[in-house]
Design a protein around this motif. Structure first.
Motif, PDB file in Angstrom:
ATOM      1  N   LEU A  95       1.029  -0.955  -0.330  1.00  0.00           N
ATOM      2  CA  LEU A  95      -0.373  -0.044  -0.111  1.00  0.00           C
ATOM      3  C   LEU A  95       0.829   1.239   0.147  1.00  0.00           C
ATOM      4  CD1 LEU A  95      -2.973  -0.982   2.705  1.00  0.00           C
ATOM      5  CD2 LEU A  95      -3.296  -0.511  -0.275  1.00  0.00           C
ATOM      6  N   VAL A  96       1.756   1.339   0.876  1.00  0.00           N
ATOM      7  CA  VAL A  96       2.721   2.536   0.929  1.00  0.00           C
ATOM      8  C   VAL A  96       3.242   2.751  -0.043  1.00  0.00           C
ATOM      9  CG1 VAL A  96       4.985   2.770   1.798  1.00  0.00           C
ATOM     10  CG2 VAL A  96       3.261   2.311   3.097  1.00  0.00           C
ATOM     11  N   SER A  97       3.862   1.232  -1.160  1.00  0.00           N
ATOM     12  CA  SER A  97       4.383   1.820  -2.127  1.00  0.00           C
ATOM     13  C   SER A  97       3.563   2.652  -3.425  1.00  0.00           C
ATOM     14  CB  SER A  97       5.142   0.669  -2.585  1.00  0.00           C
ATOM     15  OG  SER A  97       5.706   0.608  -3.957  1.00  0.00           O
ATOM     16  N   LEU A  98       1.705   1.529  -3.867  1.00  0.00           N
ATOM     17  CA  LEU A  98       1.047   2.318  -3.987  1.00  0.00           C
ATOM     18  C   LEU A  98       0.986   3.373  -4.134  1.00  0.00           C
ATOM     19  CD1 LEU A  98      -1.538  -0.435  -4.012  1.00  0.00           C
ATOM     20  CD2 LEU A  98      -0.020   0.024  -6.426  1.00  0.00           C
ATOM     21  N   LEU A  99       1.171   4.043  -3.132  1.00  0.00           N
ATOM     22  CA  LEU A  99       0.839   5.305  -2.896  1.00  0.00           C
ATOM     23  C   LEU A  99       1.815   6.390  -3.285  1.00  0.00           C
ATOM     24  CD1 LEU A  99      -0.402   5.783   0.962  1.00  0.00           C
ATOM     25  CD2 LEU A  99      -1.676   6.167  -0.432  1.00  0.00           C
ATOM     26  N   ALA A 100       3.254   5.408  -3.279  1.00  0.00           N
ATOM     27  CA  ALA A 100       4.198   6.688  -3.831  1.00  0.00           C
ATOM     28  C   ALA A 100       4.261   6.411  -5.246  1.00  0.00           C
ATOM     29  CB  ALA A 100       5.659   5.903  -3.668  1.00  0.00           C
ATOM     30  N   PHE A 101       3.407   5.369  -5.816  1.00  0.00           N
ATOM     31  CA  PHE A 101       4.198   4.962  -7.024  1.00  0.00           C
ATOM     32  C   PHE A 101       2.866   6.220  -8.175  1.00  0.00           C
ATOM     33  CE2 PHE A 101       1.708   3.651 -11.130  1.00  0.00           C
ATOM     34  CZ  PHE A 101       2.824   3.264 -11.771  1.00  0.00           C
ATOM     35  N   GLU A 102       1.625   6.526  -7.157  1.00  0.00           N
ATOM     36  CA  GLU A 102       0.925   7.112  -7.423  1.00  0.00           C
ATOM     37  C   GLU A 102       1.144   8.859  -7.512  1.00  0.00           C
ATOM     38  OE1 GLU A 102      -3.082   8.709  -9.504  1.00  0.00           O
ATOM     39  OE2 GLU A 102      -2.019   6.105  -9.054  1.00  0.00           O
TER      40      GLU A 102
END
Length: 456
Positions: A28-35
């Motif tokens: 989830l943290v990685s997806l927040l960063a990617f977005e």
């Protein structure tokens, strides 16, 4: 409240009781960063496609403001009910925002979607921090925060490039609409680990909670105005930025721990140090690609690769602090990290001079990233260690707020320096980087204050 399963020991971050929680949280943290990174790449195309250039700044400032408010709400919610509900709602709001933005037919709806995303992201990041405090034993927390730092590295390496390819070949809408497909499995993994995680103690009163939310609204609007004012020129910019700074000056002392502005010993100094670290890194990161492209003739890709060096060394520093034996003093890692960061940003500033090779600046940026990696997770761990039962949500919220608001203020300051001249030059870059060096040096000098005064 701890997990029902026995807590793992040693370095078993991915042991069965925590495996799903760890994988899901990091995802989830990685997806927040990617977005966050991908939207920056796609937004110019979105603005052109929807004829919404006038709302371009609001698409970022509105998200920032909504996130500030959501962070405060998340802290109150986690302390009163536990982190499970804020995580579920955070995922839900984040996904709804993605769908709204991805299907928008006007720029106004894109802004709405981005603000909804900001609510989801603000709820998520605070609740995930609280979950680390409640579900993980203290010896595993440095490694978990190191994993979160690593979760930013891959998006920083590939996010802009992937987003560019998606925009060119599939269309900008898929930058938003593809993420829910990945976020849902991650959320389901976290859900498995949330069973048994609840509030450690009663949180603040309803009256106090309402007052904090009201002040969070003031801070959020002020932060959005600061973002907007930093993109303006002339007297209009001065008025907007001035009003925003007044709003923050009134609201921030009511949202962050007492003594934050004077770096009082203990938690106030921890929050302040994290804000200085975040501001120093972000303000340098803004200058480097501009200087490299305008003064050294670097292509956007080449300049981006230099920034990648900082992201990788940040991850390396985070990894290292997670595997070091606990130092005698809790101030040791923050002091070393901020000192290394000061040396790094000062080296980057020296590399602005035309006669200094670019390689010197790259080495400086690697040092700055390494120092940030040593500092950031260690301060996250300290925040949880200094939080009494029922205060992990509030203090995790303060940690994120301090990061965001200090960065916003410093970026507005460096933006003002940039706008002061007709065209940026060596003096402009040195002035902007001196702000970053000053923040890092002040952090190094104040690092010893993260240790509370002993009670006699």
């Amino acid at each position: 409240m701890a997990l029902d399963a026995p807590a793992p020991v040693g370095d078993r971050l991915y042991a069965p009781p925590l495996r799903a929680m760890t994988v899901g949280s990091v995802a989830l943290v990685s997806l927040l960063a990617f977005e966050a990174l991908a939207v920056g790449t796609a937004m110019p195309t979105v603005a052109r496609a929807l004829d919404g250039l006038a709302l371009y700044g609001l698409a970022f400032g509105g998200t920032f403001a909504a996130g500030v408010i959501a962070m405060v709400v998340a802290g109150i919610w986690c302390d009163s009910r536990g982190p499970a509900a804020p995580i579920r709602h955070g995922v839900g709001w984040f996904l709804v925002g993605l769908v709204i933005a991805g299907t928008a037919q006007t720029m106004h709806l894109v802004v709405v979607g981005r603000m909804v995303q900001g609510i989801g992201g603000g709820l998520l990041i605070v609740a995930i921090y609280v979950t680390v405090g409640q579900a993980y034993p203290e010896q595993l927390r440095p490694r978990m925060f190191a994993a979160f730092a690593a979760a930013w590295v891959v998006p920083s390496l590939v996010g802009p490039a992937v987003a560019g390819l998606v925009v060119e070949h599939l269309g900008w809408r898929w930058v938003f609409l593809a993420v829910p497909v990945l976020a849902l499995p991650a959320a389901l993994l976290v859900e498995r680990g949330l069973r048994g995680v609840g509030p450690a103690a009663p949180g603040e009163t309803a009256t106090d909670a309402r007052a904090r939310i009201a002040w969070a609204c003031v801070a959020g609007v002020s932060a959005a105005l600061l973002h907007y004012g930093g993109q303006q020129r002339g007297a209009h910019a001065v008025i907007v930025v001035g009003a925003a700074l007044v709003g923050l000056a009134v609201a921030v002392p009511r949202l962050l721990p007492v003594g934050f502005l004077r770096a009082a010993r203990g938690l106030p100094a921890v929050i302040g140090l994290r804000g200085l670290c975040a501001a120093a890194f972000a303000s340098s990161e803004v200058v480097i690609p501009l200087m490299l492209s305008r003064e050294r003739g670097f292509s956007p890709t080449a300049a981006g690769m230099v920034l990648t060096v900082g992201a990788v060394s940040w991850s390396l520093g985070s990894w290292a602090q997670g595997r070091m034996p606990p130092p005698r003093s809790r101030a040791t890692l923050p002091r070393i990290g901020m000192t290394v960061m000061t040396l790094g940003t000062a080296t980057v500033a020296v590399a602005v001079l035309p006669q200094v090779p670019v390689a010197v600046g790259v080495i400086g940026w690697a040092l700055a990233g390494l120092g940030t990696g040593l500092t950031f997770p260690s301060l996250s761990v300290l925040t949880l260690a200094l939080s009494r039962p029922g205060e992990q949500g509030r203090n995790s919220s303060s940690l994120q707020l301090g990061d965001n608001l200090c960065t916003a203020v410093v970026l507005a300051l460096t933006g003002t320096v940039l706008a002061a001249g007709a065209a940026p030059g060596t003096g402009t870059y040195l002035a902007m980087l001196s702000v970053a060096v000053g923040c890092a040096l002040l952090g190094a000098l104040l690092a010893g204050r993260v240790v509370p005064t002993p009670v006699t």
